[in-house]
Design an enzyme around this catalytic site. Structure first.
Site, short mmCIF file in Angstrom:
data_model
loop_
_atom_site.label_atom_id
_atom_site.label_comp_id
_atom_site.label_asym_id
_atom_site.label_seq_id
_atom_site.Cartn_x
_atom_site.Cartn_y
_atom_site.Cartn_z
N HIS A 165 -0.51 -4.89 13.82
CA HIS A 165 -1.70 -4.18 14.51
C HIS A 165 -2.73 -3.89 13.13
CE1 HIS A 165 1.02 -2.90 17.96
NE2 HIS A 165 0.04 -3.80 18.43
N GLU A 205 -3.14 -0.34 11.05
CA GLU A 205 -1.68 0.05 10.50
C GLU A 205 -1.76 -0.37 8.91
OE1 GLU A 205 1.21 -0.93 13.37
OE2 GLU A 205 0.13 0.04 14.97
N ARG A 260 -7.34 -2.78 16.33
CA ARG A 260 -5.87 -2.99 16.51
C ARG A 260 -5.29 -4.51 16.66
NH1 ARG A 260 -1.21 -0.15 19.26
NH2 ARG A 260 -0.33 -1.70 20.83
N HIS A 292 5.46 -1.33 11.29
CA HIS A 292 4.30 -0.81 11.92
C HIS A 292 4.07 0.50 11.51
CE1 HIS A 292 3.76 -3.71 15.61
NE2 HIS A 292 5.24 -4.14 15.21
N GLU A 333 8.56 2.33 12.26
CA GLU A 333 7.22 2.95 12.18
C GLU A 333 7.20 3.88 11.23
OE1 GLU A 333 4.59 2.58 14.64
OE2 GLU A 333 5.53 1.50 16.14
#
Length: 421
Positions: free
Chosen positions: A180, A183, A238, A308, A382
């Site tokens: 993405h 990020e 994104r 991510h 994440e």
């Protein structure tokens, strides 16, 4: 109370002729965090998303919002006061996470290290990263080699680094960053990992063993076109940048584009949505190149790691279904131990578990796909933070974020080495 609230919604809707989120400067755009308590409050957020442009940061679509869930979203400056009035009026718990997005964007670049060249403690643009991939391979020929696994929609080469001492039929671990575009901390980690490998080989016993006995494939940026676009046009982009038939809306969410429960749950069939699953599985050149590479190397790839942000989570399959993977117990204990390792440095707390039940269902993800191909150790990180800065994590946090994440990745890699199959 409800009369006034619906009147406000109508007012906001009527004013929606004006701005698009991406057309404006980010000055005074706000990011809200709300916790809807019941279905009625969830409905208000759905209605809001219908009448104006709302960029959902977490979860990544309004369709995934449920009562008692923490929801972060961005709205344009003109609407932010109306939205705040509406939230007050509805009695929804809320806070303003970022009250001026442009200021937060400027504040990202707070690193003491400012250089025109590549730096591991700065966010680097794509040209800088591309040149770095060539340099790091040229400077460490016995440890790093670079190849091209495909090209992006806009024709950029997708560089892959292979790391490890040369040896006979070595097993491998595949890691990618930058699915993405917005990020930014993600590609920063892939670069940091490569740096640590070349700098600590021969010094750190764990890293030395890993590189002697395994190879690592590192794809520093998957969604290169999108990443470039976040530097040149829209920091909050994104998706990929491919054109979609019959609409001016661009791009597909690459992490909804894999053939794993494709487009069933937590993904959108609308090309304008941020979670658009694409016209078919692997419709994107980037996801197809990645999937082709993994398919071609399936016999050696024993783990898949995808990086991510944000939320501080360590997830494993499944996300496209609530059913648990066959080696759930093992994956859960690896995630638990890796999270402990990560927390040992700066006490950063991670939540871990299967994707669908830990956060929300999302079909078409690369982790589920790799797992279903037979890669039994498949994890999604994440990274920092939990929303104070969200996607706009300041550069001063690159080093600590990467240092702690490295501990978890080394733990997982070492576990895989000890449990080859």
């Amino acid at each position: 109370m409800f009369k006034k609230m619906w009147a406000l919604l109508v007012l906001i809707g009527a004013a929606s002729v004006s701005a698009h989120l991406q057309d404006l400067s980010f000055d005074r755009q706000k990011v809200f965090r709300v916790i809807p308590q019941n279905d009625e409050q969830v409905e208000i957020l759905n209605f809001l998303a219908n009448i104006m442009e709302v960029d959902f940061w977490q979860p990544d679509s309004v369709t995934l919002v449920r009562p008692k869930m923490q929801v972060d979203f961005r709205v344009e400056a003109e609407k932010s006061f109306d939205v705040e009035d509406l939230l007050k009026e509805s009695g929804m718990e809320y806070q303003v996470l970022i009250d001026n997005l442009q200021a937060a964007m400027d504040a990202q670049f707070d690193s003491k290290v400012r250089t025109a060249s590549h730096s591991y403690e700065n966010y680097n643009n794509w040209d800088t990263i591309a040149a770095w991939t060539a340099d790091i391979a040229a400077q460490n020929p016995d440890l790093v080699s670079r190849s091209v696994i495909g090209e992006t929609y806009e024709g950029r080469p997708m560089y892959l680094l292979k790391m490890g001492k040369s040896g006979q039929n070595k097993k491998t671990i595949f890691m990618d960053c930058g699915f993405h575009a917005r990020e930014w901390i993600s590609p920063a980690f892939c670069q940091w990992f490569v740096k640590e490998a070349v700098e600590t080989y021969g010094k750190d016993t764990v890293m030395t063993t890993l590189l002697d006995k395994l190879d690592f494939y590192v794809l520093p940026v998957v969604n290169i076109d999108g990443y470039v676009y976040t530097w040149t046009n829209d920091r909050m982009w994104r998706k990929t940048r491919s054109k979609n038939a019959g609409t001016t809306c661009r791009g597909t969410d690459p992490n909804r584009n894999f053939n794993a429960g494709w487009c069933t749950l937590g993904a959108s069939k609308s090309p304008c949505a941020s979670t658009y699953c694409g016209s078919a599985p692997e419709s994107e050149k980037e996801t197809k190149a990645l999937a082709d590479f993994i398919r071609e190397n399936l016999s050696t790839i024993k783990a898949y790691l995808t990086i991510h942000s944000y939320s501080q989570l360590l997830l494993f399959p499944y996300s496209y279904t609530y059913k648990l993977p066959s080696n759930y117990q093992e994956l859960n204990s690896i995630a638990s131990a890796a999270s402990k390792q990560l927390a040992s440095l700066y006490n950063t707390k991670y939540t871990y578990g299967p994707g669908a039940e830990t956060i929300y269902p999302a079909a078409g993800g690369s982790d589920d796909w790799a797992y279903d191909q037979g890669v039994k150790y498949s994890f999604t990180f994440e990274l920092r933070d939990t929303g104070r800065y969200g996607f706009l994590l300041p550069e001063s946090q690159i080093k600590p974020t990467c240092e702690e994440t490295l501990l978890a990745v080394k733990y997982i890699a070492n576990y895989v080495l000890e449990h080859l199959y």
